[in-house]
Design an enzyme around this catalytic site. Structure first.
Site, short mmCIF file in Angstrom:
data_model
loop_
_atom_site.label_atom_id
_atom_site.label_comp_id
_atom_site.label_asym_id
_atom_site.label_seq_id
_atom_site.Cartn_x
_atom_site.Cartn_y
_atom_site.Cartn_z
N CYS A 20 8.93 9.36 -10.19
CA CYS A 20 8.69 7.92 -10.19
C CYS A 20 7.23 7.61 -10.56
O CYS A 20 6.37 8.50 -10.54
CB CYS A 20 9.07 7.31 -8.84
N CYS A 33 4.68 8.59 -7.96
CA CYS A 33 4.51 10.05 -7.92
C CYS A 33 3.66 10.51 -9.11
O CYS A 33 2.82 11.40 -8.96
CB CYS A 33 5.86 10.76 -7.91
N ASP A 79 -3.96 -2.43 -7.43
CA ASP A 79 -2.75 -2.87 -8.12
C ASP A 79 -3.11 -3.28 -9.54
O ASP A 79 -4.13 -3.94 -9.79
CB ASP A 79 -2.11 -4.04 -7.38
N HIS A 113 7.61 11.44 -1.81
CA HIS A 113 8.48 10.38 -2.31
C HIS A 113 9.45 9.94 -1.23
O HIS A 113 10.41 10.64 -0.91
CB HIS A 113 9.24 10.84 -3.56
N ASN A 128 7.78 -4.55 0.42
CA ASN A 128 9.04 -5.07 -0.10
C ASN A 128 10.06 -3.94 -0.04
O ASN A 128 9.81 -2.85 -0.55
CB ASN A 128 8.86 -5.54 -1.54
N HIS A 152 9.26 3.73 -4.49
CA HIS A 152 8.46 4.70 -3.72
C HIS A 152 7.73 3.83 -2.72
O HIS A 152 6.92 2.97 -3.12
CB HIS A 152 7.50 5.43 -4.68
N HIS A 167 5.63 1.62 -0.48
CA HIS A 167 4.21 1.27 -0.62
C HIS A 167 3.92 0.01 0.17
O HIS A 167 4.80 -0.82 0.40
CB HIS A 167 3.83 1.09 -2.09
N HIS A 198 1.28 -3.20 0.27
CA HIS A 198 0.26 -3.98 -0.41
C HIS A 198 -0.75 -4.45 0.64
O HIS A 198 -0.36 -4.98 1.69
CB HIS A 198 0.86 -5.23 -1.06
P1 5GP Z 1 6.66 -4.04 -5.50
O1 5GP Z 1 7.02 -5.23 -6.33
O2 5GP Z 1 7.59 -2.87 -5.77
O3 5GP Z 1 6.48 -4.31 -4.05
O4 5GP Z 1 5.20 -3.61 -5.98
C1 5GP Z 1 4.94 -2.75 -7.03
C2 5GP Z 1 3.52 -3.00 -7.42
O5 5GP Z 1 3.07 -1.91 -8.20
C3 5GP Z 1 3.32 -4.26 -8.26
O6 5GP Z 1 2.42 -5.12 -7.59
C4 5GP Z 1 2.77 -3.75 -9.57
O7 5GP Z 1 1.78 -4.58 -10.12
C5 5GP Z 1 2.22 -2.38 -9.20
N1 5GP Z 1 2.26 -1.41 -10.26
C6 5GP Z 1 3.34 -1.11 -11.05
N2 5GP Z 1 3.02 -0.14 -11.92
C7 5GP Z 1 1.72 0.17 -11.70
C8 5GP Z 1 0.81 1.11 -12.31
O8 5GP Z 1 1.15 1.85 -13.23
N3 5GP Z 1 -0.45 1.15 -11.81
C9 5GP Z 1 -0.85 0.35 -10.77
N4 5GP Z 1 -2.11 0.48 -10.39
N5 5GP Z 1 -0.03 -0.54 -10.18
C10 5GP Z 1 1.23 -0.64 -10.63
ZN ZN Z 2 7.68 8.71 -5.95
#
Ligand code: 5GP
Ligand code: ZN
Length: 110
Positions: A2, A5, A28, A44, A83, A94, A96, A98
């Site tokens: 992912c 990862c 982010d 993961h 989320n 994966h 996470h 924020h």
């Molecule tokens: P989710 O919407 O799954 O809670 O949050 C995923 C977060 O990962 C989003 O805020 C998105 O901007 C961030 N994100 C997605 N791909 C990347 C990446 O390649 N690098 C970084 N630094 N953030 C990412």
């Molecule tokens: Zn992962």
């Protein structure tokens, strides 16, 4: 593998703000506030539904380090968001957390 990862492995670049053997925190790519850090465990785990006694020490580590990570970004007031699943808008499968701050968010949704 992912996308988070791949970031942990260093295959995709990121702006790291904290790292140890269990967790990684990075900026982010699409920040929604002046401070927007994503904190991930270095294993993961797909989402909050998959946290168990076997892996919860990684989640504990994240919460142990959040104050230090926030402080390093110049904030001591912030929102922590996880989320879980499609309806909640989880786009990266994966787990996470924020860390969002640097602006007065008011009470709004929560
Ligand atoms: P989710 O919407 O799954 O809670 O949050 C995923 C977060 O990962 C989003 O805020 C998105 O901007 C961030 N994100 C997605 N791909 C990347 C990446 O390649 N690098 C970084 N630094 N953030 C990412
Ligand atoms: Zn992962």
């Amino acid at each position: 593998m992912c996308i988070f990862c791949e970031i942990i492995e260093g295959n995709i670049p990121s702006t790291k703000v904290y790292e140890d053997d269990k967790i990684l925190a990075f900026k982010d790519i699409n920040p929604v506030a002046p401070v927007h850090i994503v904190v991930v465990p270095k294993i993961h785990i797909e989402g909050a539904n998959d946290v168990s006694a076997d892996n919860s020490s990684y989640i504990a580590s994240i919460f142990e380090k959040i104050p230090e990570i926030a402080k390093s970004q110049g904030i001591d007031s912030y929102r922590i968001i996880n989320n879980c699943g499609e309806d909640a808008g989880q786009t990266v499968k994966h787990i996470h957390f924020h860390i969002i701050g640097g602006v007065n968010m008011g009470e709004k949704l929560l």
